[in-house]
Design a protein around this motif. Structure first.
Motif, PDB file in Angstrom:
ATOM      1  N   LYS A 231       0.828  -1.201   0.000  1.00 19.13           N
ATOM      2  CA  LYS A 231       0.000   0.000   0.000  1.00 19.13           C
ATOM      3  C   LYS A 231       0.867   1.258   0.000  1.00 19.13           C
ATOM      4  N   GLU A 232       1.995   1.199   0.670  1.00 23.80           N
ATOM      5  CA  GLU A 232       2.892   2.357   0.724  1.00 23.80           C
ATOM      6  C   GLU A 232       3.426   2.725  -0.659  1.00 23.80           C
ATOM      7  N   ILE A 233       3.581   1.738  -1.548  1.00 27.49           N
ATOM      8  CA  ILE A 233       4.085   2.025  -2.890  1.00 27.49           C
ATOM      9  C   ILE A 233       2.949   2.149  -3.915  1.00 27.49           C
ATOM     10  N   GLY A 234       1.713   2.119  -3.439  1.00 26.72           N
ATOM     11  CA  GLY A 234       0.565   2.355  -4.310  1.00 26.72           C
ATOM     12  C   GLY A 234       0.105   1.172  -5.120  1.00 26.72           C
ATOM     13  N   VAL A 235       0.554  -0.026  -4.758  1.00 29.75           N
ATOM     14  CA  VAL A 235       0.151  -1.237  -5.467  1.00 29.75           C
ATOM     15  C   VAL A 235      -1.098  -1.826  -4.810  1.00 29.75           C
ATOM     16  N   GLN A 236      -2.064  -2.208  -5.624  1.00 31.97           N
ATOM     17  CA  GLN A 236      -3.298  -2.788  -5.094  1.00 31.97           C
ATOM     18  C   GLN A 236      -3.069  -4.224  -4.639  1.00 31.97           C
ATOM     19  N   VAL A 237      -3.678  -4.559  -3.510  1.00 27.88           N
ATOM     20  CA  VAL A 237      -3.547  -5.895  -2.928  1.00 27.88           C
ATOM     21  C   VAL A 237      -4.873  -6.633  -3.049  1.00 27.88           C
ATOM     22  N   ILE A 238      -4.800  -7.847  -3.590  1.00 20.84           N
ATOM     23  CA  ILE A 238      -5.963  -8.733  -3.700  1.00 20.84           C
ATOM     24  C   ILE A 238      -5.655  -9.978  -2.886  1.00 20.84           C
ATOM     25  N   VAL A 239      -6.565 -10.367  -2.018  1.00 20.17           N
ATOM     26  CA  VAL A 239      -6.295 -11.453  -1.077  1.00 20.17           C
ATOM     27  C   VAL A 239      -7.156 -12.666  -1.394  1.00 20.17           C
ATOM     28  N   HIS A 240      -6.518 -13.827  -1.424  1.00 24.69           N
ATOM     29  CA  HIS A 240      -7.228 -15.078  -1.640  1.00 24.69           C
ATOM     30  C   HIS A 240      -7.658 -15.665  -0.291  1.00 24.69           C
ATOM     31  N   MET A 241      -8.914 -16.058  -0.222  1.00 23.68           N
ATOM     32  CA  MET A 241      -9.457 -16.712   0.967  1.00 23.68           C
ATOM     33  C   MET A 241     -10.193 -17.970   0.536  1.00 23.68           C
ATOM     34  N   ILE A 242      -9.934 -19.084   1.221  1.00 27.78           N
ATOM     35  CA  ILE A 242     -10.618 -20.338   0.920  1.00 27.78           C
ATOM     36  C   ILE A 242     -11.676 -20.616   1.988  1.00 27.78           C
ATOM     37  N   LEU A 243     -12.886 -20.908   1.530  1.00 32.39           N
ATOM     38  CA  LEU A 243     -13.977 -21.292   2.422  1.00 32.39           C
ATOM     39  C   LEU A 243     -14.088 -22.816   2.439  1.00 32.39           C
ATOM     40  N   GLY A 244     -14.176 -23.376   3.651  1.00 25.96           N
ATOM     41  CA  GLY A 244     -14.351 -24.815   3.782  1.00 25.96           C
ATOM     42  C   GLY A 244     -13.076 -25.571   4.068  1.00 25.96           C
ATOM     43  N   LEU A 245     -12.039 -24.885   4.535  1.00 26.82           N
ATOM     44  CA  LEU A 245     -10.799 -25.579   4.876  1.00 26.82           C
ATOM     45  C   LEU A 245     -11.046 -26.581   6.005  1.00 26.82           C
ATOM     46  N   PRO A 246     -10.314 -27.693   6.029  1.00 25.96           N
ATOM     47  CA  PRO A 246     -10.510 -28.708   7.077  1.00 25.96           C
ATOM     48  C   PRO A 246     -10.448 -28.101   8.476  1.00 25.96           C
ATOM     49  N   GLN A 247     -11.388 -28.520   9.301  1.00 27.74           N
ATOM     50  CA  GLN A 247     -11.481 -28.151  10.722  1.00 27.74           C
ATOM     51  C   GLN A 247     -12.004 -26.740  10.961  1.00 27.74           C
ATOM     52  N   GLU A 248     -12.240 -25.959   9.910  1.00 23.12           N
ATOM     53  CA  GLU A 248     -12.749 -24.615  10.138  1.00 23.12           C
ATOM     54  C   GLU A 248     -14.273 -24.608  10.179  1.00 23.12           C
ATOM     55  N   LYS A 249     -14.792 -23.846  11.131  1.00 23.54           N
ATOM     56  CA  LYS A 249     -16.227 -23.670  11.287  1.00 23.54           C
ATOM     57  C   LYS A 249     -16.649 -22.331  10.686  1.00 23.54           C
ATOM     58  N   ARG A 250     -17.952 -22.144  10.673  1.00 18.59           N
ATOM     59  CA  ARG A 250     -18.512 -20.920  10.086  1.00 18.59           C
ATOM     60  C   ARG A 250     -17.877 -19.660  10.668  1.00 18.59           C
ATOM     61  N   ASN A 251     -17.757 -19.584  11.988  1.00 16.29           N
ATOM     62  CA  ASN A 251     -17.237 -18.367  12.599  1.00 16.29           C
ATOM     63  C   ASN A 251     -15.769 -18.150  12.275  1.00 16.29           C
ATOM     64  N   ASP A 252     -15.013 -19.237  12.089  1.00 17.59           N
ATOM     65  CA  ASP A 252     -13.615 -19.100  11.669  1.00 17.59           C
ATOM     66  C   ASP A 252     -13.534 -18.376  10.334  1.00 17.59           C
ATOM     67  N   MET A 253     -14.411 -18.741   9.412  1.00 17.03           N
ATOM     68  CA  MET A 253     -14.410 -18.120   8.085  1.00 17.03           C
ATOM     69  C   MET A 253     -14.852 -16.659   8.157  1.00 17.03           C
ATOM     70  N   LEU A 254     -15.843 -16.385   8.976  1.00 12.41           N
ATOM     71  CA  LEU A 254     -16.280 -14.995   9.135  1.00 12.41           C
ATOM     72  C   LEU A 254     -15.163 -14.138   9.730  1.00 12.41           C
ATOM     73  N   GLU A 255     -14.398 -14.711  10.661  1.00 13.09           N
ATOM     74  CA  GLU A 255     -13.277 -13.981  11.260  1.00 13.09           C
ATOM     75  C   GLU A 255     -12.209 -13.668  10.214  1.00 13.09           C
ATOM     76  N   THR A 256     -11.906 -14.625   9.366  1.00  9.92           N
ATOM     77  CA  THR A 256     -10.915 -14.371   8.318  1.00  9.92           C
ATOM     78  C   THR A 256     -11.390 -13.275   7.376  1.00  9.92           C
ATOM     79  N   ALA A 257     -12.639 -13.347   6.945  1.00 10.08           N
ATOM     80  CA  ALA A 257     -13.173 -12.340   6.034  1.00 10.08           C
ATOM     81  C   ALA A 257     -13.151 -10.952   6.672  1.00 10.08           C
ATOM     82  N   ALA A 258     -13.548 -10.867   7.924  1.00  9.38           N
ATOM     83  CA  ALA A 258     -13.555  -9.579   8.619  1.00  9.38           C
ATOM     84  C   ALA A 258     -12.145  -9.015   8.746  1.00  9.38           C
ATOM     85  N   TYR A 259     -11.185  -9.881   9.018  1.00  6.86           N
ATOM     86  CA  TYR A 259      -9.785  -9.460   9.145  1.00  6.86           C
ATOM     87  C   TYR A 259      -9.270  -8.911   7.818  1.00  6.86           C
TER      88      TYR A 259
END
Length: 322
Positions: A185-213
């Protein structure tokens, strides 16, 4: 739920899609040319680990990329012919997709990226890489490229939870991601983040926490990906040994629509589900009908009254324990 007016720049969608962003920014639709820079990954060559992340196929998330044995100029022409079957424009995004595309010397990267970004038909350069492969000299290179045309850097975060990150063999801690986003961000480059839904052992709230972060991290865009179990991966072996189950279509769409509600209104959603090569896909089979899945997502957003960002104020509460 807070009621929001559908923003005009969403172009009729209930979220800020990549198509809408491209029209707003470039005045037209652009199509991606998936390219290979001929690199590997520190998570595959033994620097960090061997074999890559557990879900990673032999193509390194670049199974749709051009043939890496070809010069990039030939890859571009070949990719243009491929996308020309469904795209009649003449400007493109050059997308270096396979493996880790800053995992080489700066001199190598200069010879790779500059001839591409200087091509008249290339409107934007998108580079998939890892947060731990963005040393200071590479950041300076990205800054130089970004002065010519827009540069996007795609980071494979997948999850913020350390237990899951260890399980999938990601190979770097969360603070490495935070540092990378800050520097980009300091050099003005746009950041796109990959997030996977349904990873082993993750529950719904785990995924919501990642998205919020991710929403609060300063990233410009996000790619939301359903976990695909592909042949000849460590994940496939886990699945065949019944160590986890994949999300059903209803579960995925329900979680996804809640995630969209949490994301900031100005964050570009580059992807809602993802493609898995049909000959490689083991599960979930329902994801093979992408048009049906996308239609259902749009329907559920309308049925739930969800517009991107309508629950964004809940982010602080969701991530308070992270």
């Amino acid at each position: 739920m807070q009621t929001l007016t559908l923003p005009q720049h969403y172009h009729g969608r209930r979220f800020y899609s990549l198509d809408a962003y491209l029209k707003n920014t470039f005045g037209e639709k652009l199509y991606k040319l998936s390219l290979s820079g001929g690199m590997t990954c520190p998570n595959r060559d033994g620097t960090i680990a061997f074999g890559g992340c557990i879900f990673c196929s032999e193509g390194g998330s670049g199974d749709f990329a051009a043939d890496s044995s070809l010069p990039v100029s030939e890859q571009i022409e070949s990719a243009k012919k491929t996308v020309g079957r469904k795209f009649d424009g003449n400007r493109y995004i050059a997308y270096f997709q396979s493996f880790t595309n800053t995992y080489q010397s700066v001199s190598y990267l200069e010879r790779l990226f500059f001839p591409v970004i200087e091509r008249e038909e290339i409107a934007c350069l998108s580079i998939a890489t890892r947060p731990d492969c963005l040393e200071e000299d590479k950041l300076r290179l990205l800054q130089r490229l970004n002065r010519i045309k827009p540069v996007w850097v795609e980071l494979g975060l997948q999850t913020i939870h350390p237990e899951t990150a260890a399980l999938i063999r990601r190979g770097y801690p969360l603070n490495t991601y935070d540092t990378a986003v800050k520097h980009l961000k300091e050099i003005g480059v746009q950041v796109i983040v990959h997030m996977i839904l349904g990873l082993p052992q993750e529950k719904r709230n785990d995924m919501l926490e990642t998205a919020a972060y991710i929403g609060k991290s300063g990233a410009h865009g996000i790619k939301l990906q359903l976990l695909h179990v592909l042949r000849n991966t460590a994940l496939a072996e886990m699945y065949q040994n019944r160590l986890f189950s994949v999300l059903t279509e209803d579960e995925y769409i329900d979680i996804l629509t809640d995630i969209i509600a949490l994301l900031p209104q100005d964050m570009v959603i580059h992807r809602l589900t993802g493609d898995g090569g049909r000959d490689q896909l083991i599960a979930p089979k329902w994801s093979g009908d992408k048009r049906h899945v996308l239609n259902r997502i749009h329907h559920e957003l309308k049925q739930k009254g969800v517009i991107q960002g309508c629950r964004c104020t809940m982010q602080t509460n969701i991530i308070k324990n992270v």
